[in-house]
Design an enzyme around this catalytic site. Structure first.
Site, short mmCIF file in Angstrom:
data_model
loop_
_atom_site.label_atom_id
_atom_site.label_comp_id
_atom_site.label_asym_id
_atom_site.label_seq_id
_atom_site.Cartn_x
_atom_site.Cartn_y
_atom_site.Cartn_z
N THR A 1 0.84 -1.19 0.00
CA THR A 1 0.00 0.00 0.00
C THR A 1 0.87 1.24 0.00
O THR A 1 2.09 1.17 0.17
CB THR A 1 -0.99 0.02 1.18
OG1 THR A 1 -2.00 1.01 0.93
CG2 THR A 1 -0.29 0.34 2.49
N CYS B 1 -2.65 -3.35 -2.79
CA CYS B 1 -3.12 -4.53 -2.05
C CYS B 1 -3.02 -5.81 -2.88
O CYS B 1 -3.65 -6.82 -2.57
CB CYS B 1 -4.55 -4.33 -1.55
SG CYS B 1 -4.74 -2.83 -0.57
#
Length: 231
Positions: A93, A191
């Protein structure tokens, strides 16, 4: 049970410094729990909630795939970004200015011992906060975090989550895109999920958002969900 939570707003702070600070708070809680168990004492365990904003940084969870970072070291430097492999769940992330990052460091023995419920409560806090801005956010089955337009070709993520828990003590947390520069997400597969876009509150509403007010709403919903009191 101690349902009081110490709130700290760290402002703009380096990711590694903040991670080290989280580890320090986390260790203090775990050490108190171990002492209670070994010596049959009844020390109160503390809870913390850290707000922070990080300079541009990419972080990769322990189960993540490094190939989801699409930059080499030189390109990272050119973009003024750093990279860390860390000990939370989840994949890769991005954190950066305009993003509200929250790290609840809680002894869940003070609340409930259920990690699944803990994650769902974090998501619910975000969903309720976004509803106050007229945005219908929701969960996406099998994908932790908070999304818009789930199940459509326009599905996009507005809040990422990744936590670590040991002895029912939590660390790491959530990252809500408020006024974030979404261009930085182009350098990763967020992700580890291909073909899904990311968004930000200011993009959805077409204006710059007061981050202080967003934090107030987040805390309001968190304290209701966890039946907690901030100080």
């Amino acid at each position: 049970m101690n349902k009081q939570i110490e709130l700290q707003d760290l402002g703009l702070k380096d990711y590694k410094q903040t991670w080290d600070y989280q580890e320090q708070l986390f260790k203090g809680i775990v050490d108190a729990k171990i002492k209670n168990r070994r010596e049959n004492t009844n020390l109160k365990t503390n809870n913390y909630f850290l707000f922070v904003e990080h300079p541009h940084v990419y972080t990769l969870g322990k189960s993540g795939d490094l190939s989801n970072l699409l930059l080499n070291e030189q390109q990272l430097t050119e973009k003024g970004a750093t990279f860390y492999k860390i000990n939370r769940g989840g994949d890769i992330t991005y954190h950066g200015p305009g993003q509200i990052v929250g790290y609840p460091i809680l002894d869940l023995d003070n609340f409930f011992t259920d990690i699944h419920k803990y994650l769902r409560f974090l998501e619910e806090m975000i969903i309720l906060t976004l509803a106050e801005y007229g945005i219908k956010a929701e969960r996406s089955p099998g994908e932790t975090g908070v999304w818009l337009d789930v199940g459509t070709p326009f599905a996009r993520k507005i809040c990422a989550m990744g936590v670590r828990a040991s002895r029912w003590v939590t660390m790491h947390g959530f990252a809500l895109n408020v006024n974030a520069d979404l261009g930085y997400f182009d350098n990763i597969i967020p992700c580890g999920i291909r073909g899904k876009a990311v968004t930000s509150l200011h993009v959805e509403l077409g204006k710059t958002i007061d981050e202080t007010k967003v934090k107030e709403k987040l805390l309001k919903h968190f304290s209701t969900l966890f039946e907690a009191e901030f100080f």
